[in-house]
Design an enzyme around this catalytic site. Structure first.
Site, mmCIF file in Angstrom:
data_model
loop_
_atom_site.group_PDB
_atom_site.id
_atom_site.type_symbol
_atom_site.label_atom_id
_atom_site.label_comp_id
_atom_site.label_asym_id
_atom_site.label_seq_id
_atom_site.Cartn_x
_atom_site.Cartn_y
_atom_site.Cartn_z
ATOM 1 N N HIS A 37 22.691 -53.536 27.011
ATOM 2 C CA HIS A 37 21.665 -54.480 26.539
ATOM 3 C C HIS A 37 21.782 -55.808 27.295
ATOM 4 O O HIS A 37 20.778 -56.425 27.662
ATOM 5 C CB HIS A 37 21.834 -54.756 25.040
ATOM 6 C CG HIS A 37 21.711 -53.553 24.167
ATOM 7 N ND1 HIS A 37 22.776 -53.007 23.500
ATOM 8 C CD2 HIS A 37 20.642 -52.787 23.834
ATOM 9 C CE1 HIS A 37 22.383 -51.967 22.792
ATOM 10 N NE2 HIS A 37 21.083 -51.807 22.979
ATOM 11 N N ARG A 187 25.408 -45.361 19.985
ATOM 12 C CA ARG A 187 25.866 -44.134 19.313
ATOM 13 C C ARG A 187 27.292 -43.745 19.703
ATOM 14 O O ARG A 187 27.911 -42.935 19.015
ATOM 15 C CB ARG A 187 24.922 -42.976 19.630
ATOM 16 C CG ARG A 187 23.583 -43.159 18.951
ATOM 17 C CD ARG A 187 22.570 -42.146 19.399
ATOM 18 N NE ARG A 187 21.240 -42.563 19.017
ATOM 19 C CZ ARG A 187 20.720 -42.383 17.810
ATOM 20 N NH1 ARG A 187 21.401 -41.780 16.878
ATOM 21 N NH2 ARG A 187 19.492 -42.801 17.547
HETATM 22 P P1 AMP Z 1 18.432 -49.541 21.845
HETATM 23 O O1 AMP Z 1 18.983 -50.745 21.161
HETATM 24 O O2 AMP Z 1 19.386 -48.403 21.909
HETATM 25 O O3 AMP Z 1 17.067 -49.160 21.359
HETATM 26 O O4 AMP Z 1 18.240 -49.957 23.361
HETATM 27 C C1 AMP Z 1 17.542 -51.127 23.717
HETATM 28 C C2 AMP Z 1 17.343 -51.128 25.193
HETATM 29 O O5 AMP Z 1 18.611 -51.090 25.863
HETATM 30 C C3 AMP Z 1 16.556 -49.904 25.701
HETATM 31 O O6 AMP Z 1 15.647 -50.334 26.716
HETATM 32 C C4 AMP Z 1 17.633 -49.017 26.265
HETATM 33 O O7 AMP Z 1 17.175 -48.147 27.284
HETATM 34 C C5 AMP Z 1 18.584 -50.065 26.839
HETATM 35 N N1 AMP Z 1 19.918 -49.499 27.023
HETATM 36 C C6 AMP Z 1 20.645 -48.812 26.104
HETATM 37 N N2 AMP Z 1 21.802 -48.387 26.662
HETATM 38 C C7 AMP Z 1 21.793 -48.813 27.953
HETATM 39 C C8 AMP Z 1 22.705 -48.700 29.041
HETATM 40 N N3 AMP Z 1 23.864 -48.051 28.924
HETATM 41 N N4 AMP Z 1 22.373 -49.271 30.221
HETATM 42 C C9 AMP Z 1 21.187 -49.937 30.368
HETATM 43 N N5 AMP Z 1 20.293 -50.084 29.370
HETATM 44 C C10 AMP Z 1 20.588 -49.531 28.182
#
Ligand code: AMP
Length: 283
Positions: A37, A187
């Site tokens: 993030h 996760r």
């Molecule tokens: P989430 O909070 O899981 O919905 O993710 C929010 C944003 O962070 C989304 O655009 C995801 O694709 C991005 N994201 C999550 N994990 C990663 C990662 N390991 N590397 C880059 N971006 C990520």
């Protein structure tokens, strides 16, 4: 870093920034922030004058209520995590602000959302498209930053922004990984130490399969990748597939730029990953 919890409060700040001639970037998240993030927040800081990070655990994108219940909610530590990064605003609306009584609109993107995670999580991408379209409209951002880690989601959001003529640039950012290759994910916190030790097998299998595809094998070799993931201790492999990098159309051979994507279950977590695969001579 300011905090807004309602749309009028958000808009008041955005209007003031606009009057000052500032450009605005937004990073939509569900919290439990990690370095993945933060890489999106850094990309926004580089590209835009003002950066908004949104924090909302979106009930509409969880097809399993148990999954929604156990999703980590860590606003206080997320705020501390963001503090050194020069973020201008945290937009953290409660569910009733995003979905007031009587909410009845659904945004559905066809094509790119079919198969892969779409097959296994009915309604998931509708939930994502609906909440992301709201966040883009609410913030009025010039740029929105998403991770390639969720590649099918990124493809759906690009399609939606194009189809709805949303005046926003969708920026995809590379996946941030632990040194052993595991893609960072909220996760991963659900994994036991033993499961965490198995988890890098998902990425390893993708890298091995990409080598075989580059050497001219067809997608029959992906069955071996699925078997390797299962042998490493994953309880089920939902898919290992080769898709067109742009429109996610299924591919049999590596004859154009592609993405190799996988999802598999480990303990109570479902992990996803993907990598770019280019035919020899493309890179
Ligand atoms: P989430 O909070 O899981 O919905 O993710 C929010 C944003 O962070 C989304 O655009 C995801 O694709 C991005 N994201 C999550 N994990 C990663 C990662 N390991 N590397 C880059 N971006 C990520």
């Amino acid at each position: 870093m300011l905090t807004a919890r309602t749309v009028p409060d958000l808009r008041r700040l955005v209007r003031a920034w606009r009057r000052a001639g500032s450009s605005i970037g937004v990073v939509p998240t569900m919290g439990a922030l990690h370095a993945g993030h933060l890489s999106l927040a850094a990309a926004s800081r580089k590209r835009a004058d003002r950066t908004i990070v949104t924090l909302f655990v979106n009930p509409k994108q969880f097809n399993d209520p148990a999954d929604l219940d156990r999703y980590p909610r860590t606003e206080e530590s997320d705020r501390e995590t963001l503090a050194p990064y020069g973020i201008d605003l945290l937009f953290a609306p409660p569910p009733e602000v995003m979905y007031p009584a009587g909410f009845a609109t659904n945004i559905s993107v066809s094509g790119v959302t079919e198969g892969l995670c779409g097959a296994d999580r009915p309604g998931h991408f509708d939930g994502v498209a609906t909440v992301v379209s709201k966040l883009l409209i609410q913030t009025g951002a010039d740029f929105a930053f998403f991770g390639e880690k969720d590649y099918q989601q990124l493809a759906a959001i690009r399609r939606m922004a194009r189809d709805l003529d949303l005046p926003v640039g969708i920026v995809g950012c590379p996946t941030v990984r632990d040194p052993d290759g595991l893609a960072l994910s909220s996760r991963n916190a659900l994994l036991s130490p033993e499961e965490r030790a198995c988890a890098p097998a998902l990425h390893r299998a993708l890298v091995m399969a990409a080598g075989r595809l580059r050497n001219g094998e067809d997608t029959a070799c992906l069955a071996a990748a699925a078997a390797e993931i299962a042998a490493a201790g994953f309880s089920a492999v939902d898919y290992v597939e080769l898709r067109d990098a742009e429109d996610l159309a299924p591919m049999q051979r590596l004859d154009r730029p592609a993405r190799l994507l996988a999802a598999a279950r480990l303990g109570s977590a479902r992990l996803i990953d993907n990598i770019a695969v280019e035919p020899a001579g493309c890179d």
